[in-house]
Design a protein around this motif. Sequence first.
Motif, PDB file in Angstrom:
ATOM      1  N   TYR A 304       2.933 112.181 -24.005  1.00 17.08           N
ATOM      2  CA  TYR A 304       3.579 111.875 -22.868  1.00 17.08           C
ATOM      3  C   TYR A 304       5.574 112.209 -22.969  1.00 17.08           C
ATOM      4  N   GLY A 305       5.662 113.069 -22.344  1.00 21.19           N
ATOM      5  CA  GLY A 305       7.361 113.651 -23.289  1.00 21.19           C
ATOM      6  C   GLY A 305       6.968 114.725 -21.671  1.00 21.19           C
ATOM      7  N   ARG A 306       8.447 114.720 -21.537  1.00 23.59           N
ATOM      8  CA  ARG A 306       8.235 115.984 -20.032  1.00 23.59           C
ATOM      9  C   ARG A 306       9.401 116.382 -20.559  1.00 23.59           C
ATOM     10  N   PRO A 307       9.838 117.774 -20.035  1.00 23.86           N
ATOM     11  CA  PRO A 307      10.896 118.412 -20.553  1.00 23.86           C
ATOM     12  C   PRO A 307      12.521 118.160 -20.122  1.00 23.86           C
ATOM     13  N   SER A 308      12.958 118.495 -20.186  1.00 16.10           N
ATOM     14  CA  SER A 308      15.114 118.106 -20.533  1.00 16.10           C
ATOM     15  C   SER A 308      15.531 119.021 -19.577  1.00 16.10           C
ATOM     16  N   MET A 309      16.375 118.283 -19.004  1.00 13.79           N
ATOM     17  CA  MET A 309      17.709 119.187 -18.260  1.00 13.79           C
ATOM     18  C   MET A 309      18.233 118.497 -19.597  1.00 13.79           C
ATOM     19  N   PRO A 310      19.725 118.994 -19.330  1.00  9.23           N
ATOM     20  CA  PRO A 310      20.963 119.000 -19.945  1.00  9.23           C
ATOM     21  C   PRO A 310      21.664 117.890 -20.812  1.00  9.23           C
ATOM     22  N   PHE A 311      22.138 117.536 -21.820  1.00  8.29           N
ATOM     23  CA  PHE A 311      22.535 117.170 -22.346  1.00  8.29           C
ATOM     24  C   PHE A 311      22.813 115.192 -21.294  1.00  8.29           C
ATOM     25  N   ALA A 312      22.313 113.797 -21.478  1.00  4.74           N
ATOM     26  CA  ALA A 312      22.122 112.858 -20.897  1.00  4.74           C
ATOM     27  C   ALA A 312      22.198 113.210 -19.403  1.00  4.74           C
ATOM     28  N   THR A 313      21.531 114.361 -18.488  1.00  7.23           N
ATOM     29  CA  THR A 313      21.456 114.881 -17.711  1.00  7.23           C
ATOM     30  C   THR A 313      19.976 114.459 -16.868  1.00  7.23           C
ATOM     31  N   PHE A 314      19.617 113.692 -15.867  1.00  9.65           N
ATOM     32  CA  PHE A 314      18.620 113.390 -15.517  1.00  9.65           C
ATOM     33  C   PHE A 314      17.977 113.636 -13.668  1.00  9.65           C
ATOM     34  N   PRO A 315      17.240 113.549 -12.806  1.00 11.85           N
ATOM     35  CA  PRO A 315      17.416 114.099 -11.819  1.00 11.85           C
ATOM     36  C   PRO A 315      17.763 112.853 -11.185  1.00 11.85           C
ATOM     37  N   THR A 316      18.686 111.475 -11.290  1.00  8.62           N
ATOM     38  CA  THR A 316      18.190 110.578 -11.157  1.00  8.62           C
ATOM     39  C   THR A 316      20.510 110.642 -10.916  1.00  8.62           C
ATOM     40  N   SER A 317      20.427 111.318 -11.686  1.00  9.27           N
ATOM     41  CA  SER A 317      21.398 111.991 -12.376  1.00  9.27           C
ATOM     42  C   SER A 317      22.947 111.111 -11.063  1.00  9.27           C
ATOM     43  N   VAL A 318      24.200 110.700 -11.066  1.00 10.50           N
ATOM     44  CA  VAL A 318      25.107 110.305 -10.023  1.00 10.50           C
ATOM     45  C   VAL A 318      25.939 111.631 -10.073  1.00 10.50           C
ATOM     46  N   GLU A 319      26.179 111.951  -9.110  1.00 15.65           N
ATOM     47  CA  GLU A 319      27.285 113.027  -9.001  1.00 15.65           C
ATOM     48  C   GLU A 319      26.702 114.273 -10.018  1.00 15.65           C
ATOM     49  N   VAL A 320      25.746 115.168  -9.904  1.00 15.33           N
ATOM     50  CA  VAL A 320      25.208 116.279 -11.150  1.00 15.33           C
ATOM     51  C   VAL A 320      24.565 116.812  -9.938  1.00 15.33           C
ATOM     52  N   ASP A 321      24.886 118.452 -10.250  1.00 20.85           N
ATOM     53  CA  ASP A 321      23.961 118.896  -9.423  1.00 20.85           C
ATOM     54  C   ASP A 321      22.552 119.013  -9.925  1.00 20.85           C
ATOM     55  N   ALA A 322      21.987 118.774  -9.808  1.00 23.10           N
ATOM     56  CA  ALA A 322      20.365 118.787 -10.723  1.00 23.10           C
ATOM     57  C   ALA A 322      19.713 119.496 -10.516  1.00 23.10           C
ATOM     58  N   PRO A 323      19.340 120.062  -9.381  1.00 19.87           N
ATOM     59  CA  PRO A 323      18.669 122.058  -9.263  1.00 19.87           C
ATOM     60  C   PRO A 323      19.691 122.710  -9.737  1.00 19.87           C
ATOM     61  N   ARG A 324      20.746 122.391  -9.679  1.00 21.28           N
ATOM     62  CA  ARG A 324      21.665 123.751 -10.735  1.00 21.28           C
ATOM     63  C   ARG A 324      21.038 123.567 -11.881  1.00 21.28           C
ATOM     64  N   TRP A 325      21.729 122.231 -12.669  1.00 21.52           N
ATOM     65  CA  TRP A 325      20.692 122.101 -14.385  1.00 21.52           C
ATOM     66  C   TRP A 325      19.566 122.022 -14.904  1.00 21.52           C
ATOM     67  N   GLN A 326      18.482 121.385 -13.505  1.00 20.47           N
ATOM     68  CA  GLN A 326      16.860 121.685 -13.745  1.00 20.47           C
ATOM     69  C   GLN A 326      16.920 123.500 -14.012  1.00 20.47           C
ATOM     70  N   LYS A 327      17.515 123.912 -13.102  1.00 20.90           N
ATOM     71  CA  LYS A 327      17.362 125.870 -13.493  1.00 20.90           C
ATOM     72  C   LYS A 327      17.581 126.463 -14.176  1.00 20.90           C
TER      73      LYS A 327
END
Length: 536
Positions: A304-327
């Motif tokens: 019951y955990g998931r791979p993480s993105m950078p610090f305090a960054t989530f797929p739903t984060s506003v004004e964040v390039d989510a695909p860039r940071w997921q990669k």
Amino acid sequence: ARAGGPSGTLTVSLENLGAQVTDPILQSRAGHAQYQAPIYDALLGFNHESLYGGVGPGVAKEWGIDPDGNSWTFKLEEGLTFHDGEPLTAEDVKFSLERTMFHPETVTSDAKRLAKQLRQPPEEAIEAIDPLTLRIFTNGSKPHFWSNLTRAVFQGGQIMPKGYIETVGDEAFRKKPMGSGPWKYASHSVGDYFAYEAFDNSHRGVPHFQELKLLLVPEESTKIAMLRTAQSDIVDLVPESAPEVIDSGAQVTVIEGVGMFIFQFWGLYFDEAKGLPLTDVRVREALSYAINRQDIIDYTLNGYGRPSMPFATFPTSVEVDAPRWQKWAKETLVYDPDRSKALLKEAGYGDGLELTMWSTNFSGTPYMNDISQALGGFWEEIGVKVDLKVVEGGIWRPMTRKKGNSKWDQAMNGDISIYRNAGRPLPVPRYNTTFDPGSNHHAFGDADHMTPQAEEYVRLNEIAVSSMDEAKRFKATNDIIQLVVDQWIGIPIVQSVSLYATNADSVGHWQGIYGRGELGDVFHRIPHPEGNPWPR
């Protein structure tokens, strides 16, 4: 609700109920979203239609920044009332925000943040234009001002009844609290329970159950036994318990995106830190590559955990390039002990080093110390000897406040700690908490130790929080993320979830809100079993 209105009792047993105070201004942590949210609506709410939650209507049905960029206007929903039947108006919203900010007893974590963003003096910055229209003047352009007013991010927007409080006074209000939420306060006993009754005129809708009881049950085994014996309909869980309750026939609800676990570094900007291994960015990077994050998910968190993105960054984060940071995360947050050892050797620590790590369990995640122990084990494998210091919350909290860590010989300076980021749609405030020179953590440096990274952070943050140009805010926000990942100073471990087990015979299928592990804005939506059966 059922035909004929709400019926029955929904009983929920929880490991923690926060400060257990009935007045919103006396609660500073996330407990407000569990036991106060049933009573109090907020100016803005959640987007229940979106898979990823985020902000939505609250008592305000429309809102937006005005053309000059220096004020916000909120249009309230017509016909809303408090639990005593009195109308909810813009005057109540103005009163509530000012009470949150200026009451001498307020401990609301958002009070100072909210006041700082208002036109000065803040006491004159809020205007009730008419009964259904509120205007708030900000201190310059604040395109993210909405984040102060919704439980999707913070708690400062909770609405209290002006006339009632001014008539009966604070103490009487605290003994018999009243809001406009879907549940009316019935009774409570500190250390034991909160009880509520359904209310039929909240903007959030009418509850399915007539009564709601929240029981404080810190012991995991006791909660599970209560679920099995039908003394509780829903209980919160730690990952270790999930297989047991599933085997017993209960249904488990997983709420995604509620936060992430990180490890961060303290006070490395002090002159006294020069020469310490942790001041070398290669050492910090090596510690990341040494971690088998999938093992932590599989074994420490029982899956019951998931791979993480950078610090305090989530797929739903506003004004964040989510695909860039997921990669970035997929390529960078990897397990590579050979690379770790090579980095340590390159930095001059091929024969190993010693470090101190601090740990505690935050409310709702009583397995953070287990994660810290796992980190220590991975680091030992690359020749790093770890002195793990596990402390209680009463010792931990002062160490993470500015006045408790502003000198080299205080708190965790020169060391590492585990920490938890909440899964909120706006990352900038969480970055401020950790990296702004005036913040509690000031990881890049404080006002007396302005490193180049601290200066760059301040420059980028000013654009990210105040520019009216969305493209500029977007670029600045992602440049902040890049600055932090380049320094390897706030390093993600894994993303966390919240778990609840439900007796499927007494409660129907329900879902939580992405990024919000507490259920105060969900209880009214939980159905009877015949209303929405669990999938087979």
